[in-house]
Motif scaffolding. Structure first.
Motif, mmCIF file in Angstrom:
data_model
loop_
_atom_site.group_PDB
_atom_site.id
_atom_site.type_symbol
_atom_site.label_atom_id
_atom_site.label_comp_id
_atom_site.label_asym_id
_atom_site.label_seq_id
_atom_site.Cartn_x
_atom_site.Cartn_y
_atom_site.Cartn_z
ATOM 1 N N ILE A 152 -9.084 -14.937 24.085
ATOM 2 C CA ILE A 152 -8.154 -13.565 24.987
ATOM 3 C C ILE A 152 -8.052 -14.111 25.995
ATOM 4 C CG2 ILE A 152 -8.537 -11.287 26.173
ATOM 5 C CD1 ILE A 152 -11.222 -11.392 24.014
ATOM 6 N N THR A 153 -8.724 -14.939 26.602
ATOM 7 C CA THR A 153 -7.890 -14.686 28.664
ATOM 8 C C THR A 153 -6.448 -15.464 28.112
ATOM 9 O OG1 THR A 153 -10.216 -15.449 28.864
ATOM 10 C CG2 THR A 153 -8.600 -16.422 30.007
ATOM 11 N N GLN A 154 -6.565 -17.130 27.012
ATOM 12 C CA GLN A 154 -5.042 -17.058 26.716
ATOM 13 C C GLN A 154 -4.124 -16.465 26.208
ATOM 14 O OE1 GLN A 154 -6.402 -20.399 23.391
ATOM 15 N NE2 GLN A 154 -7.412 -22.020 25.365
ATOM 16 N N SER A 155 -4.345 -15.637 24.977
ATOM 17 C CA SER A 155 -3.606 -14.288 24.948
ATOM 18 C C SER A 155 -3.263 -13.930 26.081
ATOM 19 C CB SER A 155 -4.353 -13.834 23.383
ATOM 20 O OG SER A 155 -4.540 -14.349 22.753
ATOM 21 N N ALA A 156 -4.187 -13.647 26.972
ATOM 22 C CA ALA A 156 -3.478 -12.240 28.061
ATOM 23 C C ALA A 156 -2.491 -13.642 28.926
ATOM 24 C CB ALA A 156 -4.763 -12.251 28.482
ATOM 25 N N LEU A 157 -2.761 -14.484 29.315
ATOM 26 C CA LEU A 157 -1.777 -15.251 30.160
ATOM 27 C C LEU A 157 -0.832 -15.566 30.005
ATOM 28 C CD1 LEU A 157 -2.210 -16.640 32.956
ATOM 29 C CD2 LEU A 157 -2.975 -18.550 32.109
ATOM 30 N N LEU A 158 -1.138 -15.560 28.657
ATOM 31 C CA LEU A 158 0.987 -15.968 27.455
ATOM 32 C C LEU A 158 1.160 -14.705 28.050
ATOM 33 C CD1 LEU A 158 2.125 -18.261 26.283
ATOM 34 C CD2 LEU A 158 1.020 -17.488 23.947
ATOM 35 N N THR A 159 0.310 -13.815 27.795
ATOM 36 C CA THR A 159 1.316 -12.339 27.464
ATOM 37 C C THR A 159 2.560 -12.315 28.085
ATOM 38 O OG1 THR A 159 0.418 -11.162 25.378
ATOM 39 C CG2 THR A 159 1.221 -9.432 27.204
ATOM 40 N N VAL A 160 1.810 -12.292 29.499
ATOM 41 C CA VAL A 160 1.804 -11.918 31.380
ATOM 42 C C VAL A 160 2.809 -13.289 31.554
ATOM 43 C CG1 VAL A 160 1.361 -12.074 33.654
ATOM 44 C CG2 VAL A 160 -0.317 -11.179 32.547
ATOM 45 N N LEU A 161 2.664 -14.288 31.058
ATOM 46 C CA LEU A 161 3.579 -15.456 31.713
ATOM 47 C C LEU A 161 4.894 -14.994 30.780
ATOM 48 C CD1 LEU A 161 1.044 -18.730 32.020
ATOM 49 C CD2 LEU A 161 2.939 -17.538 33.937
ATOM 50 N N LEU A 162 4.877 -15.249 29.421
ATOM 51 C CA LEU A 162 5.874 -15.049 28.602
ATOM 52 C C LEU A 162 7.149 -13.998 29.407
ATOM 53 C CD1 LEU A 162 4.707 -15.734 25.573
ATOM 54 C CD2 LEU A 162 7.049 -17.477 26.789
ATOM 55 N N MET A 163 6.251 -12.059 29.128
ATOM 56 C CA MET A 163 7.033 -11.324 30.287
ATOM 57 C C MET A 163 7.331 -11.537 31.562
ATOM 58 S SD MET A 163 6.849 -8.969 27.855
ATOM 59 C CE MET A 163 7.985 -7.924 29.105
ATOM 60 N N ALA A 164 6.650 -12.696 32.020
ATOM 61 C CA ALA A 164 7.720 -12.545 34.029
ATOM 62 C C ALA A 164 8.948 -13.483 33.080
ATOM 63 C CB ALA A 164 6.381 -12.931 34.765
#
Length: 393
Positions: free
Chosen positions: A334-346
């Protein structure tokens, strides 16, 4: 008034491209697969509005910007602009396939080549090939609109959806021994066959374009319309579509709503998907127009600064998805998914913002982009001039 109207459309377009890229980011990060519940289904429903909203707004711009010029001496210029955009869409689509060829092992050379010629499929950028076709046939649509009026086009659009069972019941080209590529082409053009494409097909997508033309006609009213009339019409659109959406959310069962949000009905070209998409697009656009007309909420300059997603929509969609194609791993927690979501949208937001700023300055990037667009526009102008001469004969 004219500036505010265009800003409102830019705001709606910015919302659509943001939701579309958010949906693709969630698919890459797998975050939506981790969480379940009504709020996730609601988020997917909102994101499902992105594609129909974007296509509806294309029709709105045809009605508002291109149609008034089409029966004047600016017809050739208008056709050239549309075809120039079509060529850009196809070139960016082709570039995205090249990126897939290098990033994904399943994209062989021959499959990538067939995909470039619209006989394959991509994870996220198939809408670019739809726009390449839609922009190409837009002059014919505008000619028909001016000659016959809007009502016959709306009747035709409704008839296409009434015929949904017939179209879906037609046999796949594969049944007749034709290759899979022909099946994909039939699905892409007419929504016929069993190929798994994201859709909408060109035939069904053009019904959204026609709906967008109707929205443009409603919002703009007469050529001498005043701000008060614009506000009243936008409120009527917002109230009518908003109440319809609320009623639909109340009446439809959870399984149907999940089908609207998870692309099942979009893949099937189901009439309910297009009805919900049109209502949502109308509501979003009317709300955006009302917001930008209220200078007490925010001045026009501020709205313009916030709508860089809308101004760079083609660039953002093309290069944003190419960035997603290059993500080298799948998250497992979950942590990897959430972090990847934030990084990609940014990253996508920053990419769009920087391109918007660079395009407005007299730098190397702006000159390069302008040079490429000028070359494409020359080609489109030559094609449009030759086409009009052939018609004149």
């Amino acid at each position: 008034m004219k500036i505010n109207r265009i800003v409102g459309i830019d705001v709606a377009r910015s919302c659509a491209i943001f939701l579309a890229m958010g949906s693709h980011v969630l698919a890459v990060s797998k975050l939506a697969d981790v969480f379940k519940g009504a709020y996730v289904d609601g988020l997917k429903l909102m994101m499902a509005l992105a594609t129909p909203t974007f296509i509806v707004l294309f029709g709105t711009m045809l009605e508002v910007v291109y149609r008034p010029r089409f029966d004047t001496d600016k017809r050739s210029i208008s056709i050239a602009r549309l075809w120039s955009r079509a060529i850009q869409c196809w070139l960016l689509y082709s570039l995205s396939v090249v990126v897939l060829f290098f990033a994904k092992s399943e994209y062989s050379f021959f499959f990538s080549l067939s995909t470039i010629f619209m006989l394959g499929v991509t994870p996220f950028t198939d809408i670019l090939k739809f726009y390449a076709i839609a922009l190409t046939v837009a002059p014919a649509l505008l000619w028909t609109r001016n000659r016959l009026g809007l009502v016959p086009l709306l009747i035709l659009a409704v008839a296409i959806h009434i015929l949904h069972p017939v179209l879906r019941g037609l046999p796949s080209p594969v049944v007749f021994g034709l290759p899979t590529e022909v099946d994909r082409l039939a699905m892409f053009l007419f929504g016929i066959g069993g190929a798994k494409l994201g859709g909408p097909s060109v035939l069904h997508g053009m019904t959204l374009v026609i709906s967008g033309m109707a929205l443009g006609k409603i919002l703009m009213g007469s050529a001498s319309g005043v701000a008060a009339g614009m506000t009243r019409r936008a409120w009527l659109v917002l109230l009518g579509t908003g109440l319809s959406l609320i009623a639909g959310a109340w009446i439809l069962d959870s399984e149907t709503k999940r089908g609207l949000g998870n692309m099942a009905m979009r893949l099937d070209s189901h009439p309910l998907y297009f009805a919900a998409g049109i209502l949502g697009a109308f509501a979003v656009t009317a709300a955006a127009v009302l917001l930008t007309l209220r200078q007490s909420i925010a001045p026009t300059a501020l709205w313009r600064s916030l709508t860089f997603f809308g101004r760079t929509s083609l660039f953002t969609f093309a290069f944003g998805n190419m960035l997603l194609y290059c993500v080298p791993f799948e998250p497992t927690t979950i942590t990897q998914s959430a972090l990847l979501t934030v990084l990609l949208m940014a990253a996508i937001t920053l990419l769009s913002f920087c391109f918007d700023r660079a395009s407005q300055q007299d730098g190397r990037m702006a000159k390069t982009v302008s040079g490429v667009q000028t070359s494409i526009h020359r080609l489109a102008t030559m094609l449009s001039d030759q086409g009009l001469r052939l018609i004149a004969r």
